[in-house]
Design a protein around this motif. Sequence first.
Motif, PDB file in Angstrom:
ATOM      1  N   UNK A 138     -17.093  95.861  81.865  1.00 20.40           N
ATOM      2  CA  UNK A 138     -15.773  96.001  81.243  1.00 20.40           C
ATOM      3  C   UNK A 138     -15.228  94.596  81.044  1.00 20.40           C
ATOM      4  N   UNK A 139     -15.188  94.130  79.807  1.00 26.30           N
ATOM      5  CA  UNK A 139     -14.739  92.762  79.535  1.00 26.30           C
ATOM      6  C   UNK A 139     -13.255  92.694  79.185  1.00 26.30           C
ATOM      7  N   UNK A 140     -12.652  93.831  78.930  1.00 27.09           N
ATOM      8  CA  UNK A 140     -11.211  93.881  78.698  1.00 27.09           C
ATOM      9  C   UNK A 140     -10.495  93.843  80.057  1.00 27.09           C
ATOM     10  N   UNK A 141      -9.172  93.651  80.081  1.00 23.84           N
ATOM     11  CA  UNK A 141      -8.450  93.847  81.341  1.00 23.84           C
ATOM     12  C   UNK A 141      -8.779  95.222  81.920  1.00 23.84           C
ATOM     13  N   UNK A 142      -8.822  95.338  83.239  1.00 18.96           N
ATOM     14  CA  UNK A 142      -9.409  96.511  83.874  1.00 18.96           C
ATOM     15  C   UNK A 142      -8.674  97.825  83.574  1.00 18.96           C
ATOM     16  N   UNK A 143      -7.471  97.746  83.051  1.00 17.46           N
ATOM     17  CA  UNK A 143      -6.702  98.984  82.870  1.00 17.46           C
ATOM     18  C   UNK A 143      -6.896  99.627  81.499  1.00 17.46           C
ATOM     19  N   UNK A 144      -7.577  98.954  80.567  1.00 19.62           N
ATOM     20  CA  UNK A 144      -7.914  99.624  79.306  1.00 19.62           C
ATOM     21  C   UNK A 144      -9.321  99.229  78.882  1.00 19.62           C
ATOM     22  N   UNK A 145      -9.957 100.128  78.123  1.00 21.37           N
ATOM     23  CA  UNK A 145     -11.322  99.864  77.662  1.00 21.37           C
ATOM     24  C   UNK A 145     -11.603 100.671  76.405  1.00 21.37           C
ATOM     25  N   UNK A 146     -12.524 100.166  75.608  1.00 26.53           N
ATOM     26  CA  UNK A 146     -12.966 100.850  74.395  1.00 26.53           C
ATOM     27  C   UNK A 146     -14.151 101.747  74.709  1.00 26.53           C
ATOM     28  N   UNK A 147     -14.132 102.946  74.141  1.00 28.20           N
ATOM     29  CA  UNK A 147     -15.238 103.893  74.280  1.00 28.20           C
ATOM     30  C   UNK A 147     -15.811 104.131  72.891  1.00 28.20           C
ATOM     31  N   UNK A 148     -17.016 103.617  72.645  1.00 21.81           N
ATOM     32  CA  UNK A 148     -17.640 103.767  71.329  1.00 21.81           C
ATOM     33  C   UNK A 148     -18.398 105.086  71.288  1.00 21.81           C
ATOM     34  N   UNK A 149     -17.968 105.987  70.391  1.00 18.23           N
ATOM     35  CA  UNK A 149     -18.526 107.343  70.361  1.00 18.23           C
ATOM     36  C   UNK A 149     -19.550 107.540  69.249  1.00 18.23           C
ATOM     37  N   UNK A 150     -19.727 106.541  68.404  1.00 13.39           N
ATOM     38  CA  UNK A 150     -20.712 106.639  67.320  1.00 13.39           C
ATOM     39  C   UNK A 150     -21.028 105.245  66.829  1.00 13.39           C
ATOM     40  N   UNK A 151     -22.142 105.127  66.133  1.00 11.57           N
ATOM     41  CA  UNK A 151     -22.553 103.859  65.539  1.00 11.57           C
ATOM     42  C   UNK A 151     -22.835 104.092  64.059  1.00 11.57           C
ATOM     43  N   UNK A 152     -22.663 103.038  63.257  1.00 11.13           N
ATOM     44  CA  UNK A 152     -22.974 103.125  61.836  1.00 11.13           C
ATOM     45  C   UNK A 152     -21.927 103.890  61.034  1.00 11.13           C
TER      46      UNK A 152
END
Length: 439
Positions: A138-152
Amino acid sequence: MKVALVSLGCPKNQVDSDIIAHGLLKAGHSTTADMTEADVCVINTCGFITSAKEEAIENIFNAVGARIENPKLKIVVTGCLAERYKDEIMEDIPEVDAVVGIGSHDKLLEVMEKVCNGEKLSCYGPKTKLDITKKRIISTPRHYAYLKIAEGCSNGCYYCAIPLIRGPHRSRPMESCLEEAKWLAEEGVKEIIVVAQDITRYGEDIYKENKLAELITEISKIEGVEWIRLMYAYPERLGDDVINVIATNPKVVHYLDLPIQHINDRVLKSMNRVGGNAVIMSAIKRLRDAVPDIKIRTSIITGYPGETEEEFQQLYNFVKDIRLERLGCFAYSEEDGTKAAQMEQMPVEVREARADSIMKLQTTIMAEQQAEMVGKNVRVICDDYDSENDLFVCRSVYDAPEIDGEVYVPGNSKMEIGEIHIVHITESDIYDLYGELVD
Protein backbone atom coordinates in the motif's frame (compact mmCIF):
# COMPACT_ATOMS: atom_id res chain seq x y z
CA MET A 1 19.65 -4.99 -4.71
CA LYS A 2 18.51 -1.54 -3.71
CA VAL A 3 15.77 -0.41 -6.08
CA ALA A 4 14.42 3.11 -6.66
CA LEU A 5 10.87 2.64 -7.92
CA VAL A 6 9.34 5.67 -9.63
CA SER A 7 5.59 5.49 -10.33
CA LEU A 8 3.97 7.97 -12.70
CA GLY A 9 0.46 8.54 -14.02
CA CYS A 10 -2.93 7.40 -12.84
CA PRO A 11 -4.02 5.39 -9.77
CA LYS A 12 -4.33 2.30 -11.95
CA ASN A 13 -0.63 2.53 -12.77
CA GLN A 14 0.07 3.08 -9.07
CA VAL A 15 -1.52 -0.28 -8.29
CA ASP A 16 0.81 -1.90 -10.83
CA SER A 17 3.75 -0.26 -9.02
CA ASP A 18 2.46 -1.60 -5.70
CA ILE A 19 2.50 -5.12 -7.15
CA ILE A 20 6.02 -4.59 -8.51
CA ALA A 21 7.21 -3.34 -5.12
CA HIS A 22 5.73 -6.35 -3.32
CA GLY A 23 7.57 -8.67 -5.70
CA LEU A 24 10.85 -6.86 -5.06
CA LEU A 25 10.49 -7.02 -1.28
CA LYS A 26 9.39 -10.65 -1.31
CA ALA A 27 12.52 -11.54 -3.31
CA GLY A 28 14.69 -9.97 -0.62
CA HIS A 29 15.49 -6.68 -2.31
CA SER A 30 14.96 -3.27 -0.70
CA THR A 31 13.58 0.01 -1.98
CA THR A 32 14.99 3.50 -1.68
CA ALA A 33 13.76 6.94 -2.64
CA ASP A 34 17.32 8.06 -3.44
CA MET A 35 18.59 7.14 -6.92
CA THR A 36 22.14 7.98 -5.91
CA GLU A 37 22.22 4.98 -3.56
CA ALA A 38 20.22 2.55 -5.74
CA ASP A 39 21.52 -0.32 -7.85
CA VAL A 40 18.52 -0.14 -10.19
CA CYS A 41 15.93 2.52 -10.95
CA VAL A 42 12.63 1.12 -12.25
CA ILE A 43 10.43 3.82 -13.81
CA ASN A 44 6.79 2.79 -14.26
CA THR A 45 5.71 5.33 -16.86
CA CYS A 46 2.49 6.84 -18.13
CA GLY A 47 2.10 7.46 -21.85
CA PHE A 48 -1.53 8.47 -22.18
CA ILE A 49 -1.21 12.06 -23.42
CA THR A 50 1.60 14.39 -24.45
CA SER A 51 2.12 15.91 -20.98
CA ALA A 52 2.35 12.44 -19.42
CA LYS A 53 4.93 11.36 -22.01
CA GLU A 54 6.96 14.49 -21.30
CA GLU A 55 6.87 13.78 -17.56
CA ALA A 56 7.99 10.19 -18.15
CA ILE A 57 10.91 11.27 -20.33
CA GLU A 58 11.90 13.90 -17.77
CA ASN A 59 12.04 11.22 -15.07
CA ILE A 60 14.15 8.96 -17.29
CA PHE A 61 16.63 11.81 -17.76
CA ASN A 62 16.59 12.43 -14.00
CA ALA A 63 17.77 8.84 -13.57
CA VAL A 64 20.41 9.37 -16.26
CA GLY A 65 21.57 12.46 -14.34
CA ALA A 66 21.81 10.47 -11.10
CA ARG A 67 24.55 8.39 -12.75
CA ILE A 68 26.96 11.30 -12.35
CA GLU A 69 26.98 10.60 -8.61
CA ASN A 70 26.12 6.90 -8.88
CA PRO A 71 27.79 5.41 -12.00
CA LYS A 72 26.62 1.85 -11.18
CA LEU A 73 22.93 2.81 -11.47
CA LYS A 74 20.96 0.76 -14.00
CA ILE A 75 17.77 2.14 -15.57
CA VAL A 76 14.73 -0.01 -16.37
CA VAL A 77 11.68 1.57 -18.04
CA THR A 78 8.27 -0.09 -17.93
CA GLY A 79 4.60 0.96 -18.00
CA CYS A 80 2.57 2.64 -20.71
CA LEU A 81 5.38 4.60 -22.38
CA ALA A 82 7.48 1.43 -22.57
CA GLU A 83 4.57 -0.52 -24.06
CA ARG A 84 3.82 2.19 -26.58
CA TYR A 85 7.33 3.02 -27.79
CA LYS A 86 9.12 -0.32 -27.73
CA ASP A 87 12.05 0.55 -29.97
CA GLU A 88 12.25 4.33 -29.71
CA ILE A 89 13.15 4.53 -26.00
CA MET A 90 16.46 2.68 -26.20
CA GLU A 91 17.24 4.23 -29.57
CA ASP A 92 16.64 7.78 -28.39
CA ILE A 93 17.92 7.33 -24.82
CA PRO A 94 20.76 4.80 -25.06
CA GLU A 95 21.50 5.22 -21.35
CA VAL A 96 18.40 3.10 -20.64
CA ASP A 97 19.46 -0.48 -19.84
CA ALA A 98 16.14 -2.28 -20.32
CA VAL A 99 12.61 -1.65 -21.54
CA VAL A 100 9.91 -3.97 -20.16
CA GLY A 101 6.36 -4.16 -21.47
CA ILE A 102 3.40 -4.46 -19.11
CA GLY A 103 2.95 -8.10 -20.08
CA SER A 104 6.43 -8.92 -18.75
CA HIS A 105 6.17 -7.52 -15.24
CA ASP A 106 6.64 -11.06 -13.95
CA LYS A 107 10.12 -11.01 -15.53
CA LEU A 108 11.23 -7.74 -13.94
CA LEU A 109 13.42 -9.41 -11.30
CA GLU A 110 15.16 -11.46 -13.96
CA VAL A 111 15.65 -8.35 -16.11
CA MET A 112 17.12 -6.42 -13.18
CA GLU A 113 19.64 -9.16 -12.50
CA LYS A 114 20.67 -9.21 -16.17
CA VAL A 115 21.18 -5.43 -16.41
CA CYS A 116 23.26 -5.50 -13.22
CA ASN A 117 25.44 -8.06 -15.00
CA GLY A 118 25.95 -5.66 -17.87
CA GLU A 119 23.24 -6.77 -20.33
CA LYS A 120 20.94 -4.42 -22.23
CA LEU A 121 17.59 -5.85 -23.29
CA SER A 122 13.91 -5.40 -24.01
CA CYS A 123 11.19 -7.78 -22.90
CA TYR A 124 7.59 -7.86 -24.13
CA GLY A 125 4.97 -10.46 -23.28
CA PRO A 126 1.30 -10.30 -24.36
CA LYS A 127 -0.55 -7.37 -22.75
CA THR A 128 -3.10 -9.82 -21.36
CA LYS A 129 -0.34 -11.39 -19.25
CA LEU A 130 -0.39 -8.41 -16.86
CA ASP A 131 -1.67 -9.96 -13.62
CA ILE A 132 -3.54 -7.49 -11.38
CA THR A 133 -4.52 -10.19 -8.87
CA LYS A 134 -1.03 -10.48 -7.35
CA LYS A 135 -0.21 -9.32 -3.83
CA ARG A 136 0.83 -5.73 -3.43
CA ILE A 137 1.98 -3.12 -0.96
CA ILE A 138 0.00 0.00 0.00
CA SER A 139 1.88 3.07 -1.23
CA THR A 140 -0.89 5.55 -0.45
CA PRO A 141 -1.46 6.82 3.11
CA ARG A 142 -2.68 3.82 5.09
CA HIS A 143 -6.28 5.01 5.42
CA TYR A 144 -7.15 4.96 1.70
CA ALA A 145 -6.21 2.73 -1.22
CA TYR A 146 -7.11 2.07 -4.84
CA LEU A 147 -8.71 -1.25 -5.79
CA LYS A 148 -8.24 -2.05 -9.49
CA ILE A 149 -11.14 -4.25 -10.61
CA ALA A 150 -10.29 -4.55 -14.31
CA GLU A 151 -7.51 -3.94 -16.80
CA GLY A 152 -7.61 -2.61 -20.36
CA CYS A 153 -10.45 -1.01 -22.28
CA SER A 154 -12.76 -2.14 -25.09
CA ASN A 155 -14.58 1.13 -25.73
CA GLY A 156 -12.42 2.10 -28.70
CA CYS A 157 -12.64 5.90 -28.47
CA TYR A 158 -10.81 7.29 -31.50
CA TYR A 159 -8.71 9.80 -29.52
CA CYS A 160 -7.49 7.31 -26.91
CA ALA A 161 -4.38 5.10 -27.01
CA ILE A 162 -5.28 3.04 -23.92
CA PRO A 163 -6.64 0.01 -25.85
CA LEU A 164 -3.45 0.01 -27.92
CA ILE A 165 -1.32 0.15 -24.77
CA ARG A 166 -3.30 -1.96 -22.33
CA GLY A 167 -5.36 -4.24 -24.54
CA PRO A 168 -9.07 -5.10 -24.24
CA HIS A 169 -11.13 -4.88 -21.05
CA ARG A 170 -10.47 -7.77 -18.67
CA SER A 171 -12.49 -7.96 -15.46
CA ARG A 172 -10.83 -9.26 -12.33
CA PRO A 173 -12.69 -12.15 -10.65
CA MET A 174 -14.97 -10.92 -7.87
CA GLU A 175 -13.44 -13.23 -5.26
CA SER A 176 -10.03 -11.72 -6.00
CA CYS A 177 -11.37 -8.16 -5.66
CA LEU A 178 -13.05 -8.99 -2.37
CA GLU A 179 -10.00 -10.80 -1.03
CA GLU A 180 -7.87 -7.73 -1.66
CA ALA A 181 -10.52 -5.38 -0.25
CA LYS A 182 -10.65 -7.45 2.94
CA TRP A 183 -6.86 -7.38 3.23
CA LEU A 184 -6.84 -3.60 2.70
CA ALA A 185 -9.39 -3.17 5.50
CA GLU A 186 -7.33 -5.38 7.81
CA GLU A 187 -4.34 -3.13 7.07
CA GLY A 188 -6.30 -0.08 8.25
CA VAL A 189 -7.72 1.20 4.97
CA LYS A 190 -11.02 3.00 5.57
CA GLU A 191 -11.63 4.37 2.06
CA ILE A 192 -11.52 2.04 -0.92
CA ILE A 193 -11.42 3.78 -4.29
CA VAL A 194 -12.69 1.47 -7.03
CA VAL A 195 -10.85 2.07 -10.30
CA ALA A 196 -10.52 0.67 -13.83
CA GLN A 197 -10.49 2.20 -17.29
CA ASP A 198 -14.26 1.58 -17.27
CA ILE A 199 -15.74 0.28 -14.03
CA THR A 200 -19.23 0.19 -15.58
CA ARG A 201 -18.20 -2.72 -17.81
CA TYR A 202 -17.18 -4.83 -14.82
CA GLY A 203 -18.11 -8.52 -15.04
CA GLU A 204 -19.58 -8.56 -18.54
CA ASP A 205 -16.64 -10.46 -20.03
CA ILE A 206 -16.28 -13.20 -17.38
CA TYR A 207 -19.80 -13.41 -15.94
CA LYS A 208 -21.76 -12.43 -19.09
CA GLU A 209 -23.61 -9.80 -17.08
CA ASN A 210 -22.75 -6.56 -15.34
CA LYS A 211 -21.65 -7.16 -11.76
CA LEU A 212 -20.58 -3.71 -10.57
CA ALA A 213 -23.53 -3.13 -8.24
CA GLU A 214 -23.06 -6.58 -6.70
CA LEU A 215 -19.33 -6.02 -6.24
CA ILE A 216 -19.85 -2.66 -4.52
CA THR A 217 -22.45 -4.20 -2.23
CA GLU A 218 -20.12 -7.04 -1.26
CA ILE A 219 -17.24 -4.64 -0.57
CA SER A 220 -19.53 -2.62 1.70
CA LYS A 221 -20.06 -5.69 3.89
CA ILE A 222 -16.37 -5.85 4.80
CA GLU A 223 -15.68 -4.75 8.36
CA GLY A 224 -13.47 -1.69 8.52
CA VAL A 225 -14.45 -0.26 5.13
CA GLU A 226 -16.21 3.04 5.76
CA TRP A 227 -16.10 4.84 2.40
CA ILE A 228 -16.32 3.40 -1.12
CA ARG A 229 -15.55 5.82 -3.96
CA LEU A 230 -16.26 5.03 -7.64
CA MET A 231 -14.11 6.39 -10.46
CA TYR A 232 -14.29 6.18 -14.26
CA ALA A 233 -17.91 5.29 -15.06
CA TYR A 234 -19.26 5.64 -18.60
CA PRO A 235 -22.68 7.38 -18.89
CA GLU A 236 -24.08 4.95 -21.48
CA ARG A 237 -23.27 1.99 -19.22
CA LEU A 238 -24.40 3.51 -15.93
CA GLY A 239 -27.21 1.23 -14.79
CA ASP A 240 -30.01 2.10 -12.39
CA ASP A 241 -28.74 -0.69 -10.11
CA VAL A 242 -25.45 1.15 -9.61
CA ILE A 243 -27.24 4.47 -9.05
CA ASN A 244 -29.45 2.75 -6.49
CA VAL A 245 -26.40 1.45 -4.62
CA ILE A 246 -24.91 4.96 -4.53
CA ALA A 247 -28.23 6.32 -3.26
CA THR A 248 -28.98 3.70 -0.60
CA ASN A 249 -25.72 2.16 0.60
CA PRO A 250 -24.35 4.33 3.44
CA LYS A 251 -20.75 3.35 2.72
CA VAL A 252 -20.81 4.51 -0.91
CA VAL A 253 -19.89 8.18 -1.00
CA HIS A 254 -22.03 10.58 -3.02
CA TYR A 255 -19.38 11.15 -5.67
CA LEU A 256 -18.92 9.73 -9.16
CA ASP A 257 -16.28 10.22 -11.82
CA LEU A 258 -18.24 10.25 -15.09
CA PRO A 259 -16.02 11.27 -18.06
CA ILE A 260 -18.15 12.52 -20.97
CA GLN A 261 -15.55 14.24 -23.27
CA HIS A 262 -18.12 16.31 -25.22
CA ILE A 263 -21.84 17.02 -25.47
CA ASN A 264 -22.35 17.54 -29.21
CA ASP A 265 -23.76 14.47 -30.98
CA ARG A 266 -21.67 14.84 -34.13
CA VAL A 267 -18.42 15.26 -32.18
CA LEU A 268 -19.26 12.32 -29.91
CA LYS A 269 -19.95 10.14 -32.93
CA SER A 270 -16.67 11.26 -34.49
CA MET A 271 -14.95 10.23 -31.24
CA ASN A 272 -16.66 6.82 -31.47
CA ARG A 273 -18.34 7.45 -28.15
CA VAL A 274 -21.40 5.24 -27.64
CA GLY A 275 -24.49 7.27 -26.83
CA GLY A 276 -24.85 10.99 -27.32
CA ASN A 277 -26.21 14.13 -25.72
CA ALA A 278 -29.45 12.48 -24.61
CA VAL A 279 -27.63 9.58 -22.90
CA ILE A 280 -25.29 11.93 -21.03
CA MET A 281 -28.11 14.22 -19.90
CA SER A 282 -30.14 11.20 -18.80
CA ALA A 283 -27.26 9.83 -16.71
CA ILE A 284 -26.75 13.18 -14.96
CA LYS A 285 -30.49 13.58 -14.32
CA ARG A 286 -30.87 10.04 -12.97
CA LEU A 287 -27.92 10.57 -10.63
CA ARG A 288 -29.15 13.93 -9.36
CA ASP A 289 -32.72 12.73 -8.94
CA ALA A 290 -31.66 9.68 -6.92
CA VAL A 291 -28.80 11.36 -5.01
CA PRO A 292 -29.55 15.09 -4.67
CA ASP A 293 -26.23 15.94 -3.00
CA ILE A 294 -24.02 13.95 -5.41
CA LYS A 295 -20.89 15.60 -6.74
CA ILE A 296 -20.13 14.53 -10.32
CA ARG A 297 -16.59 14.79 -11.70
CA THR A 298 -16.10 14.78 -15.45
CA SER A 299 -13.48 15.39 -18.10
CA ILE A 300 -14.03 17.05 -21.47
CA ILE A 301 -11.93 17.67 -24.58
CA THR A 302 -11.80 20.85 -26.67
CA GLY A 303 -10.37 21.17 -30.15
CA TYR A 304 -11.09 17.63 -31.26
CA PRO A 305 -10.57 17.32 -35.04
CA GLY A 306 -13.46 18.97 -36.84
CA GLU A 307 -14.98 20.68 -33.78
CA THR A 308 -16.69 23.81 -35.09
CA GLU A 309 -17.13 27.04 -33.19
CA GLU A 310 -20.86 26.25 -32.89
CA GLU A 311 -20.13 22.78 -31.46
CA PHE A 312 -17.66 24.25 -28.98
CA GLN A 313 -20.27 26.83 -27.96
CA GLN A 314 -22.72 24.00 -27.24
CA LEU A 315 -20.11 22.43 -24.97
CA TYR A 316 -19.46 25.77 -23.26
CA ASN A 317 -23.19 26.31 -22.66
CA PHE A 318 -23.50 22.80 -21.27
CA VAL A 319 -20.78 23.51 -18.70
CA LYS A 320 -22.44 26.84 -17.82
CA ASP A 321 -25.97 25.44 -17.49
CA ILE A 322 -25.44 21.98 -15.97
CA ARG A 323 -22.82 23.19 -13.45
CA LEU A 324 -21.07 19.91 -12.74
CA GLU A 325 -19.26 20.08 -9.43
CA ARG A 326 -15.85 18.81 -10.56
CA LEU A 327 -14.54 19.26 -14.09
CA GLY A 328 -11.26 19.00 -15.94
CA CYS A 329 -10.94 20.28 -19.50
CA PHE A 330 -8.11 19.20 -21.78
CA ALA A 331 -7.03 20.58 -25.13
CA TYR A 332 -7.05 17.67 -27.56
CA SER A 333 -3.64 16.13 -28.28
CA GLU A 334 -3.19 13.70 -31.17
CA GLU A 335 -1.87 10.34 -30.01
CA ASP A 336 0.21 8.05 -32.21
CA GLY A 337 -1.70 5.10 -33.61
CA THR A 338 -5.18 6.46 -32.90
CA LYS A 339 -7.78 7.10 -35.59
CA ALA A 340 -8.25 10.71 -34.50
CA ALA A 341 -4.56 11.39 -35.12
CA GLN A 342 -5.17 10.61 -38.80
CA MET A 343 -7.87 13.29 -39.08
CA GLU A 344 -7.25 16.89 -40.06
CA GLN A 345 -5.97 18.64 -36.94
CA MET A 346 -7.08 21.96 -35.52
CA PRO A 347 -4.43 24.61 -34.66
CA VAL A 348 -3.02 23.99 -31.18
CA GLU A 349 -3.66 27.58 -30.13
CA VAL A 350 -7.38 27.19 -30.91
CA ARG A 351 -7.61 23.95 -28.89
CA GLU A 352 -5.86 25.57 -25.93
CA ALA A 353 -7.85 28.81 -26.08
CA ARG A 354 -11.10 26.83 -25.97
CA ALA A 355 -9.87 24.74 -23.03
CA ASP A 356 -8.81 27.91 -21.18
CA SER A 357 -12.24 29.42 -21.80
CA ILE A 358 -13.98 26.37 -20.32
CA MET A 359 -11.70 26.26 -17.28
CA LYS A 360 -12.19 29.96 -16.60
CA LEU A 361 -15.95 29.36 -16.60
CA GLN A 362 -15.63 26.28 -14.41
CA THR A 363 -13.46 28.17 -11.91
CA THR A 364 -16.29 30.64 -11.39
CA ILE A 365 -18.83 27.83 -11.01
CA MET A 366 -16.59 25.98 -8.57
CA ALA A 367 -16.04 29.10 -6.43
CA GLU A 368 -19.79 29.67 -6.20
CA GLN A 369 -20.44 26.04 -5.27
CA GLN A 370 -17.69 26.10 -2.67
CA ALA A 371 -19.22 29.23 -1.13
CA GLU A 372 -22.53 27.35 -0.83
CA MET A 373 -20.79 24.87 1.51
CA VAL A 374 -20.13 27.59 4.12
CA GLY A 375 -22.31 27.02 7.17
CA LYS A 376 -22.75 23.30 6.49
CA ASN A 377 -21.38 20.29 8.32
CA VAL A 378 -19.47 17.80 6.19
CA ARG A 379 -17.80 14.44 6.76
CA VAL A 380 -14.05 14.52 6.15
CA ILE A 381 -11.16 12.11 6.39
CA CYS A 382 -7.94 13.53 7.80
CA ASP A 383 -5.13 12.94 5.28
CA ASP A 384 -2.18 14.83 6.79
CA TYR A 385 -0.90 17.54 9.12
CA ASP A 386 0.73 20.70 7.74
CA SER A 387 3.23 21.64 10.45
CA GLU A 388 4.35 24.81 8.68
CA ASN A 389 0.84 26.31 8.78
CA ASP A 390 -0.39 24.31 11.80
CA LEU A 391 -3.36 22.88 9.89
CA PHE A 392 -4.86 19.45 9.51
CA VAL A 393 -5.27 18.63 5.81
CA CYS A 394 -8.55 16.79 5.29
CA ARG A 395 -10.68 15.69 2.37
CA SER A 396 -14.45 15.80 2.26
CA VAL A 397 -16.65 12.90 1.30
CA TYR A 398 -17.10 14.78 -1.98
CA ASP A 399 -13.42 14.86 -2.95
CA ALA A 400 -11.01 12.24 -4.32
CA PRO A 401 -7.33 12.26 -3.34
CA GLU A 402 -4.87 14.36 -5.36
CA ILE A 403 -7.35 15.61 -7.97
CA ASP A 404 -9.98 17.44 -5.90
CA GLY A 405 -9.90 20.06 -3.15
CA GLU A 406 -9.10 19.84 0.54
CA VAL A 407 -10.59 20.92 3.85
CA TYR A 408 -8.27 22.68 6.30
CA VAL A 409 -8.87 22.55 10.05
CA PRO A 410 -6.85 24.34 12.79
CA GLY A 411 -3.97 22.30 14.17
CA ASN A 412 -5.16 22.60 17.76
CA SER A 413 -8.22 20.48 16.94
CA LYS A 414 -8.36 16.96 18.34
CA MET A 415 -8.06 15.21 15.01
CA GLU A 416 -6.18 12.09 14.02
CA ILE A 417 -4.71 11.30 10.61
CA GLY A 418 -6.71 8.55 8.98
CA GLU A 419 -9.85 9.16 11.04
CA ILE A 420 -13.23 10.38 9.79
CA HIS A 421 -14.59 13.52 11.46
CA ILE A 422 -17.42 16.04 11.12
CA VAL A 423 -16.28 19.57 10.24
CA HIS A 424 -18.34 22.78 10.17
CA ILE A 425 -17.35 24.83 7.12
CA THR A 426 -16.60 28.48 7.90
CA GLU A 427 -14.76 29.72 4.77
CA SER A 428 -14.14 28.76 1.16
CA ASP A 429 -12.00 29.61 -1.83
CA ILE A 430 -12.02 28.33 -5.43
CA TYR A 431 -10.95 24.77 -4.61
CA ASP A 432 -10.62 24.37 -0.85
CA LEU A 433 -12.71 24.71 2.28
CA TYR A 434 -11.86 25.78 5.81
CA GLY A 435 -13.66 24.70 8.93
CA GLU A 436 -13.81 23.77 12.58
CA LEU A 437 -14.04 20.34 14.15
CA VAL A 438 -17.54 19.47 15.33
CA ASP A 439 -17.19 15.95 16.78
